[in-house]
Write a protein that holds these residues in place. Structure first.
Motif, PDB file in Angstrom:
ATOM      1  N   LEU A  72       0.853  -1.185   0.000  1.00 42.33           N
ATOM      2  CA  LEU A  72       0.000   0.000   0.000  1.00 42.33           C
ATOM      3  C   LEU A  72       0.889   1.236   0.000  1.00 42.33           C
ATOM      4  CD1 LEU A  72      -2.616  -1.188   2.651  1.00 42.33           C
ATOM      5  CD2 LEU A  72      -2.710  -1.433   0.158  1.00 42.33           C
ATOM      6  N   PHE A  73       0.655   2.155  -0.947  1.00 44.93           N
ATOM      7  CA  PHE A  73       1.552   3.290  -1.136  1.00 44.93           C
ATOM      8  C   PHE A  73       0.962   4.630  -0.715  1.00 44.93           C
ATOM      9  CE2 PHE A  73       3.072   0.553  -4.853  1.00 44.93           C
ATOM     10  CZ  PHE A  73       4.052  -0.052  -4.087  1.00 44.93           C
ATOM     11  N   GLY A  74      -0.352   4.796  -0.781  1.00 47.24           N
ATOM     12  CA  GLY A  74      -0.931   6.107  -0.513  1.00 47.24           C
ATOM     13  C   GLY A  74      -2.280   6.011   0.162  1.00 47.24           C
ATOM     14  N   VAL A  75      -2.589   7.015   0.985  1.00 45.85           N
ATOM     15  CA  VAL A  75      -3.888   7.079   1.653  1.00 45.85           C
ATOM     16  C   VAL A  75      -4.313   8.539   1.755  1.00 45.85           C
ATOM     17  CG1 VAL A  75      -2.785   7.098   3.938  1.00 45.85           C
ATOM     18  CG2 VAL A  75      -5.207   6.470   3.729  1.00 45.85           C
ATOM     19  N   ALA A  76      -5.593   8.798   1.514  1.00 48.68           N
ATOM     20  CA  ALA A  76      -6.136  10.153   1.631  1.00 48.68           C
ATOM     21  C   ALA A  76      -7.639  10.036   1.841  1.00 48.68           C
ATOM     22  CB  ALA A  76      -5.841  10.984   0.385  1.00 48.68           C
ATOM     23  N   GLY A  77      -8.218  11.049   2.465  1.00 49.54           N
ATOM     24  CA  GLY A  77      -9.650  11.001   2.715  1.00 49.54           C
ATOM     25  C   GLY A  77     -10.245  12.372   2.920  1.00 49.54           C
ATOM     26  N   MET A  78     -11.550  12.464   2.696  1.00 48.25           N
ATOM     27  CA  MET A  78     -12.275  13.700   2.929  1.00 48.25           C
ATOM     28  C   MET A  78     -12.855  13.740   4.337  1.00 48.25           C
ATOM     29  SD  MET A  78     -11.820  15.404   0.216  1.00 48.25           S
ATOM     30  CE  MET A  78     -12.880  16.754   0.728  1.00 48.25           C
ATOM     31  N   SER A  79     -13.070  12.574   4.940  1.00 51.42           N
ATOM     32  CA  SER A  79     -13.617  12.492   6.286  1.00 51.42           C
ATOM     33  C   SER A  79     -13.360  11.091   6.810  1.00 51.42           C
ATOM     34  CB  SER A  79     -15.126  12.783   6.281  1.00 51.42           C
ATOM     35  OG  SER A  79     -15.842  11.693   5.710  1.00 51.42           O
ATOM     36  N   GLU A  80     -13.764  10.834   8.048  1.00 50.69           N
ATOM     37  CA  GLU A  80     -13.592   9.498   8.624  1.00 50.69           C
ATOM     38  C   GLU A  80     -14.509   8.474   7.966  1.00 50.69           C
ATOM     39  OE1 GLU A  80     -16.630  10.364  12.380  1.00 50.69           O
ATOM     40  OE2 GLU A  80     -14.487  10.052  12.711  1.00 50.69           O
ATOM     41  N   ARG A  81     -15.424   8.931   7.121  1.00 54.96           N
ATOM     42  CA  ARG A  81     -16.315   8.027   6.390  1.00 54.96           C
ATOM     43  C   ARG A  81     -16.027   8.021   4.889  1.00 54.96           C
ATOM     44  NH1 ARG A  81     -19.341  10.417  10.384  1.00 54.96           N
ATOM     45  NH2 ARG A  81     -20.400   8.993  11.824  1.00 54.96           N
ATOM     46  N   ASP A  82     -14.907   8.572   4.517  1.00 54.95           N
ATOM     47  CA  ASP A  82     -14.547   8.620   3.095  1.00 54.95           C
ATOM     48  C   ASP A  82     -13.030   8.606   2.982  1.00 54.95           C
ATOM     49  OD1 ASP A  82     -14.518   8.883   0.355  1.00 54.95           O
ATOM     50  OD2 ASP A  82     -14.994  11.026   0.362  1.00 54.95           O
ATOM     51  N   VAL A  83     -12.449   7.407   3.033  1.00 57.29           N
ATOM     52  CA  VAL A  83     -10.994   7.241   3.028  1.00 57.29           C
ATOM     53  C   VAL A  83     -10.613   6.298   1.890  1.00 57.29           C
ATOM     54  CG1 VAL A  83      -8.968   6.524   4.349  1.00 57.29           C
ATOM     55  CG2 VAL A  83     -10.927   7.563   5.528  1.00 57.29           C
ATOM     56  N   TRP A  84      -9.579   6.690   1.142  1.00 57.40           N
ATOM     57  CA  TRP A  84      -9.102   5.898   0.014  1.00 57.40           C
ATOM     58  C   TRP A  84      -7.667   5.445   0.256  1.00 57.40           C
ATOM     59  CZ3 TRP A  84     -12.114   4.722  -4.269  1.00 57.40           C
ATOM     60  CH2 TRP A  84     -13.336   5.397  -4.355  1.00 57.40           C
ATOM     61  N   VAL A  85      -7.376   4.211  -0.158  1.00 56.18           N
ATOM     62  CA  VAL A  85      -6.027   3.652  -0.082  1.00 56.18           C
ATOM     63  C   VAL A  85      -5.683   3.058  -1.442  1.00 56.18           C
ATOM     64  CG1 VAL A  85      -4.589   1.847   0.944  1.00 56.18           C
ATOM     65  CG2 VAL A  85      -6.155   3.155   2.387  1.00 56.18           C
ATOM     66  N   VAL A  86      -4.451   3.290  -1.903  1.00 54.18           N
ATOM     67  CA  VAL A  86      -4.018   2.732  -3.186  1.00 54.18           C
ATOM     68  C   VAL A  86      -2.693   2.013  -3.011  1.00 54.18           C
ATOM     69  CG1 VAL A  86      -5.224   4.463  -4.558  1.00 54.18           C
ATOM     70  CG2 VAL A  86      -2.865   4.890  -3.843  1.00 54.18           C
ATOM     71  N   GLY A  87      -2.402   1.122  -3.972  1.00 55.59           N
ATOM     72  CA  GLY A  87      -1.163   0.370  -3.871  1.00 55.59           C
ATOM     73  C   GLY A  87      -0.824  -0.395  -5.132  1.00 55.59           C
TER      74      GLY A  87
END
Length: 211
Positions: A72-87
């Protein structure tokens, strides 16, 4: 608005979006000496701040995701109910995970290749950046690959998206040849970097890691 660029050499740059001119950021502010006790020693109890309210649990760490087969390389989110992880792409497409506050969902993009960073927006669009000059946009649940000047050697390590649709991406090739791109319409275009960026020992530009 100012955008901070972090290249592999740890140089921090800033960009004024109006004219795409990149300049060095101001030096960080020095710590306030008044935070220490009058004797010059460690902060006193009074300096440490107020005690937590009775019955309030102090913030702590918790594990939300574990045992993923891909890096997993990256994580970002707009709120605690909208979080994205990529890898990484383990052969079935890049790892894209979304957390809605209660659980994780694996998102299929129908594209290939590792993704290094992700940038969600208040409008609901989500931008993804990765290897081989790849920049994806997810809009209304549909993925599309945006145009870019990237070649197979270009890796995008960072991408940033503002609330007004201003989107920037940065990267490099094998740790060098740093570049910055900016979205215009449905394609990214190069932005000229300042000529006085410190160079690597071999004279090459460093790669840019985050924006």
């Amino acid at each position: 608005m100012r955008l901070s660029l972090l290249p592999a050499s740890l140089l921090v740059l800033a960009c004024h979006c109006g004219d795409a001119d990149l300049t060095e950021l101001d030096s960080p502010a020095q710590p306030d000496a008044s935070a220490s006790s009058s004797t010059g020693g460690a902060p006193t109890t009074a300096d440490a701040g107020p005690e937590p309210e009775a019955g309030v649990t102090a913030p702590g760490w918790s594990t939300l995701l574990a045992n993923e087969p891909a890096a997993l390389f990256g994580v970002a989110g707009m709120s605690e109910r909208d979080v994205w992880v990529v890898g990484a792409d383990k052969g079935r497409g890049p790892t894209i995970l979304h957390f809605d506050g209660s659980g994780w969902a694996r998102i299929e993009s129908s594209h290939r290749g590792d993704l290094w960073w992700v940038a969600p927006t208040p409008a609901g669009d989500v931008y993804f950046a990765g290897i081989e000059g790849t920049i994806l946009r997810r809009r209304a649940g549909v993925f599309s690959r945006l145009g870019s000047p990237g070649l197979g050697k270009h890796t995008l390590f960072g991408i940033w998206a503002g609330a007004t649709g201003d989107v920037w991406a940065v990267g490099g090739a094998a740790g060098r040849d740093g570049f910055a791109w900016r979205l215009q319409g449905d394609a990214f275009v190069p932005v000229a970097l300042p000529l006085d960026i410190p160079r690597r020992a071999d004279g090459e530009l460093p790669g840019l890691l985050k924006v």
